[in-house]
Design a protein around this motif. Structure first.
Motif, mmCIF file in Angstrom:
data_model
loop_
_atom_site.group_PDB
_atom_site.id
_atom_site.type_symbol
_atom_site.label_atom_id
_atom_site.label_comp_id
_atom_site.label_asym_id
_atom_site.label_seq_id
_atom_site.Cartn_x
_atom_site.Cartn_y
_atom_site.Cartn_z
ATOM 1 N N PRO A 262 0.335 -1.258 -0.146
ATOM 2 C CA PRO A 262 -0.430 0.053 0.290
ATOM 3 C C PRO A 262 0.705 0.718 0.152
ATOM 4 O O PRO A 262 1.866 1.147 0.783
ATOM 5 C CB PRO A 262 -0.784 0.022 1.056
ATOM 6 C CG PRO A 262 -0.014 -0.641 1.973
ATOM 7 C CD PRO A 262 1.009 -1.626 1.239
ATOM 8 N N VAL A 263 0.371 2.365 -0.380
ATOM 9 C CA VAL A 263 0.528 3.395 -0.497
ATOM 10 C C VAL A 263 -0.331 5.008 0.272
ATOM 11 O O VAL A 263 -1.040 5.105 -0.873
ATOM 12 C CB VAL A 263 1.495 4.110 -1.938
ATOM 13 C CG1 VAL A 263 2.526 5.428 -1.943
ATOM 14 C CG2 VAL A 263 2.849 2.339 -2.439
ATOM 15 N N PRO A 264 -0.162 5.355 0.741
ATOM 16 C CA PRO A 264 -1.044 6.438 1.260
ATOM 17 C C PRO A 264 -1.128 7.093 0.659
ATOM 18 O O PRO A 264 -0.221 7.645 0.374
ATOM 19 C CB PRO A 264 -0.121 6.671 3.163
ATOM 20 C CG PRO A 264 0.670 5.695 3.381
ATOM 21 C CD PRO A 264 1.204 4.731 2.328
ATOM 22 N N ILE A 265 -2.483 8.135 0.825
ATOM 23 C CA ILE A 265 -2.195 8.986 0.094
ATOM 24 C C ILE A 265 -1.797 10.412 0.162
ATOM 25 O O ILE A 265 -1.401 10.633 -0.909
ATOM 26 C CB ILE A 265 -3.976 9.479 -0.236
ATOM 27 C CG1 ILE A 265 -4.063 10.258 -1.560
ATOM 28 C CG2 ILE A 265 -4.166 10.241 1.140
ATOM 29 C CD1 ILE A 265 -5.281 10.856 -2.023
ATOM 30 N N GLU A 266 -1.080 10.450 1.052
ATOM 31 C CA GLU A 266 -0.321 11.570 1.034
ATOM 32 C C GLU A 266 1.079 11.157 1.265
ATOM 33 O O GLU A 266 2.010 12.349 1.256
ATOM 34 C CB GLU A 266 -0.782 12.531 2.947
ATOM 35 C CG GLU A 266 -0.029 11.583 3.680
ATOM 36 C CD GLU A 266 -0.836 9.852 3.985
ATOM 37 O OE1 GLU A 266 -1.064 9.435 5.475
ATOM 38 O OE2 GLU A 266 -2.083 10.430 3.921
ATOM 39 N N VAL B 78 -2.506 4.516 -7.051
ATOM 40 C CA VAL B 78 -3.659 4.593 -7.619
ATOM 41 C C VAL B 78 -4.675 5.189 -6.526
ATOM 42 O O VAL B 78 -5.088 4.249 -5.579
ATOM 43 C CB VAL B 78 -4.225 3.834 -8.095
ATOM 44 C CG1 VAL B 78 -5.621 4.089 -8.970
ATOM 45 C CG2 VAL B 78 -3.193 3.529 -9.829
ATOM 46 N N HIS B 79 -5.222 6.400 -6.162
ATOM 47 C CA HIS B 79 -6.035 6.659 -5.514
ATOM 48 C C HIS B 79 -6.993 7.426 -6.171
ATOM 49 O O HIS B 79 -7.320 8.141 -6.911
ATOM 50 C CB HIS B 79 -5.866 7.686 -4.301
ATOM 51 C CG HIS B 79 -4.445 7.196 -3.519
ATOM 52 N ND1 HIS B 79 -5.274 6.839 -2.165
ATOM 53 C CD2 HIS B 79 -3.486 6.550 -3.485
ATOM 54 C CE1 HIS B 79 -3.733 6.344 -1.597
ATOM 55 N NE2 HIS B 79 -3.263 6.285 -2.454
ATOM 56 N N GLU C 40 -9.369 9.844 -4.906
ATOM 57 C CA GLU C 40 -9.152 11.229 -4.791
ATOM 58 C C GLU C 40 -8.478 12.161 -5.766
ATOM 59 O O GLU C 40 -9.223 13.390 -5.738
ATOM 60 C CB GLU C 40 -8.768 11.094 -3.562
ATOM 61 C CG GLU C 40 -10.056 10.761 -2.768
ATOM 62 C CD GLU C 40 -9.401 9.071 -2.071
ATOM 63 O OE1 GLU C 40 -9.402 8.354 -0.866
ATOM 64 O OE2 GLU C 40 -8.436 8.667 -2.729
ATOM 65 N N ASP C 41 -7.075 11.886 -6.159
ATOM 66 C CA ASP C 41 -6.618 12.425 -6.808
ATOM 67 C C ASP C 41 -5.928 12.272 -8.364
ATOM 68 O O ASP C 41 -5.083 12.175 -8.612
ATOM 69 C CB ASP C 41 -5.296 12.767 -6.147
ATOM 70 C CG ASP C 41 -4.614 11.896 -5.308
ATOM 71 O OD1 ASP C 41 -4.543 10.707 -5.883
ATOM 72 O OD2 ASP C 41 -3.410 12.105 -4.526
ATOM 73 N N GLY C 42 -6.600 10.586 -8.685
ATOM 74 C CA GLY C 42 -6.256 10.190 -9.897
ATOM 75 C C GLY C 42 -4.809 10.411 -10.153
ATOM 76 O O GLY C 42 -4.314 9.658 -9.629
ATOM 77 N N VAL C 43 -4.759 10.397 -12.566
ATOM 78 C CA VAL C 43 -3.584 9.876 -12.377
ATOM 79 C C VAL C 43 -1.999 10.818 -11.782
ATOM 80 O O VAL C 43 -1.660 10.352 -11.997
ATOM 81 C CB VAL C 43 -3.701 10.523 -14.261
ATOM 82 C CG1 VAL C 43 -2.610 10.437 -14.627
ATOM 83 C CG2 VAL C 43 -5.083 9.281 -14.909
ATOM 84 N N ASP C 44 -2.709 12.215 -11.807
ATOM 85 C CA ASP C 44 -1.473 12.783 -11.359
ATOM 86 C C ASP C 44 -0.805 12.535 -9.937
ATOM 87 O O ASP C 44 0.384 12.460 -9.453
ATOM 88 C CB ASP C 44 -2.285 14.575 -11.235
ATOM 89 C CG ASP C 44 -2.124 15.775 -12.369
ATOM 90 O OD1 ASP C 44 -1.876 15.144 -13.833
ATOM 91 O OD2 ASP C 44 -3.081 16.875 -12.585
ATOM 92 N N GLY C 45 -1.992 12.295 -9.210
ATOM 93 C CA GLY C 45 -1.507 11.683 -7.866
ATOM 94 C C GLY C 45 -0.757 10.714 -7.819
ATOM 95 O O GLY C 45 0.446 10.318 -6.936
ATOM 96 N N ALA C 46 -1.323 9.680 -8.655
ATOM 97 C CA ALA C 46 -0.520 8.454 -8.677
ATOM 98 C C ALA C 46 1.079 9.459 -9.576
ATOM 99 O O ALA C 46 2.136 8.315 -9.385
ATOM 100 C CB ALA C 46 -1.056 7.166 -9.578
ATOM 101 N N ARG C 47 1.299 9.097 -10.243
ATOM 102 C CA ARG C 47 2.458 9.724 -11.273
ATOM 103 C C ARG C 47 3.485 10.448 -10.028
ATOM 104 O O ARG C 47 4.996 10.331 -9.972
ATOM 105 C CB ARG C 47 1.706 11.089 -12.463
ATOM 106 C CG ARG C 47 1.692 10.151 -13.189
ATOM 107 C CD ARG C 47 0.953 11.208 -14.096
ATOM 108 N NE ARG C 47 0.155 10.472 -15.201
ATOM 109 C CZ ARG C 47 0.233 11.341 -16.871
ATOM 110 N NH1 ARG C 47 0.217 12.607 -16.938
ATOM 111 N NH2 ARG C 47 -0.583 11.090 -17.337
ATOM 112 N N ARG C 48 2.067 11.411 -9.204
ATOM 113 C CA ARG C 48 3.872 11.472 -8.041
ATOM 114 C C ARG C 48 4.347 10.766 -6.953
ATOM 115 O O ARG C 48 5.165 10.679 -6.633
ATOM 116 C CB ARG C 48 3.281 12.984 -7.068
ATOM 117 C CG ARG C 48 2.464 14.199 -8.059
ATOM 118 C CD ARG C 48 2.071 15.061 -6.923
ATOM 119 N NE ARG C 48 1.048 14.552 -6.066
ATOM 120 C CZ ARG C 48 0.095 15.037 -5.820
ATOM 121 N NH1 ARG C 48 -0.717 15.374 -7.418
ATOM 122 N NH2 ARG C 48 -0.883 14.449 -5.228
#
Length: 358
Positions: free
Chosen positions: A270-274, A300-301, A303-311
């Motif tokens: 797992p990877v927490p969203i923050e 992959v979350h 809440e923040d889609g592709v941009d969040g996953a890429r970060r």
């Protein structure tokens, strides 16, 4: 390079067929394995196992008012004095029955061309520690665990006997282990790691917890794919504790890889969203997984889609590169069977968008 999508297990669809059709339509060949969504009584992971354990001759619920969660009774089980712990015979757990029913649907859809030819049917099982911790009184967990482990192994044997090896993948879920490692309360006070030496460090507890899953892993026959999903829980889309780093995940993953005694086809973390900082992922640099093991990051979350996953993937890349991991896959951090049903297909498509854009 980001390749492949992994569905952890639970999917909020009414039937196995609905799950297979949604996943195959959204992901196609990007998903090498498809679960049935853990439909029916399995919708809340392994909580239905309380009734299965309660049916064991020699075990009885503590005499108190029911402790209900989503309709499941969480009252602990104790020995009733009629059977010694070493003689307990836990009845069928329901996993094989569900797997065979869902595989019939899977095979039909594959024959119809809905599911890609190379895709395998994924069966998800809890580690023995999870149901025993959830439903057995603390003083009896060590004594009851072997009986439950034997019952789970019988489920694997029944599944493997009925489903062709080249069509089957079995995932073992480890979540409760991280409650012990982190020393958190799971509703009845801080968990005491009965399986580790007194005074053991978190790292030692992590290694001992991983070892408890190895007999079940060893029961998976050759030719059947084996994977592990590591998890910090998912109640109300929240972890029971937020990991400071991926350090304990790395320790458990390494212990599983080293101790499995057979090929491990995938490990999911797992990877927490923050957490899109390099510090969270730094411990992954020490991983030395088996050749052929695909690592999946739950980056992959919705809440923040592709941009969040890429970060998050960009932050993970340096540590993975140091570990020699140049190809990996993506998933959500846990299953999404308890989220709204209308989120299912967009979230599946999001996996494909992340892979395409990475």
């Amino acid at each position: 390079m980001v390749r492949d999508a992994h569905l952890v297990g639970s999917v909020n669809q009414a039937t196995a067929e609905a799950t297979f059709r949604a996943a195959a339509g959204a992901l196609g060949a990007l998903a090498p394995r498809l679960p049935d969504g853990e439909v029916g009584e399995r919708f809340h992971w392994m909580l239905f196992q309380g009734k299965r354990l309660e049916a064991t001759p020699g075990l009885v619920r503590v005499d108190m008012d029911p402790i209900l969660h989503e309709g499941f009774d969480l009252r602990p089980l104790i020995l009733d004095g009629t059977v010694e712990a070493a003689e307990l015979q836990v009845p069928a757990l329901g996993y094989a029955e569900a797997a065979l029913e869902s595989y019939a649907v899977f095979a039909r859809l594959k024959a119809e061309g809905v599911i890609p030819e190379a895709t395998r049917f994924q069966v998800c099982l809890p580690s023995p520690l999870a149901p025993v911790t959830s439903f057995v009184a603390a003083s009896l967990r060590a004594a009851v665990l072997p009986a439950y482990e034997a019952a789970l192994i019988r489920e694997v044997e029944a599944i493997s006997a009925a489903i062709p090896a080249d069509q089957l993948a079995i995932q073992i879920d480890l979540a409760t282990e991280f409650g012990y490692i982190e020393g958190v309360s799971m509703g009845g006070g801080a968990l005491e790691p009965f399986f580790a030496a007194e005074g053991a460090s978190p790292q030692q507890i992590a290694a001992a917890a991983a070892a408890l899953a190895l007999p079940l892993a060893a029961s998976v026959p050759a030719g059947v794919q084996l994977g592990f999903h590591l998890c910090y829980g998912d109640v109300g889309e929240k972890h029971f504790v937020e990991p400071m780093t991926a350090g304990h995940l790395a320790t458990v993953a390494q212990a599983l890889s080293d101790g499995a005694g057979r090929p491990v086809d995938w490990i999911h973390l797992p990877v927490p969203i923050e957490r899109d900082d390099a510090a969270y992922f730094a411990p992954l640099a020490r991983l030395t997984l088996q050749e052929g093991t695909r690592l999946f990051l739950g980056a992959v979350h919705h809440e923040d889609g592709v941009d969040g996953a890429r970060r998050r993937l960009a932050a993970a890349a340096p540590a993975l590169a140091e570990a020699g991991i140049t190809e990996f896959g993506v998933g959500t951090e846990c299953g999404f069977g308890r989220g709204p049903a209308e989120r299912t297909e967009p979230l599946m498509r999001l996996h494909a968008e992340v892979i395409a854009g990475a």
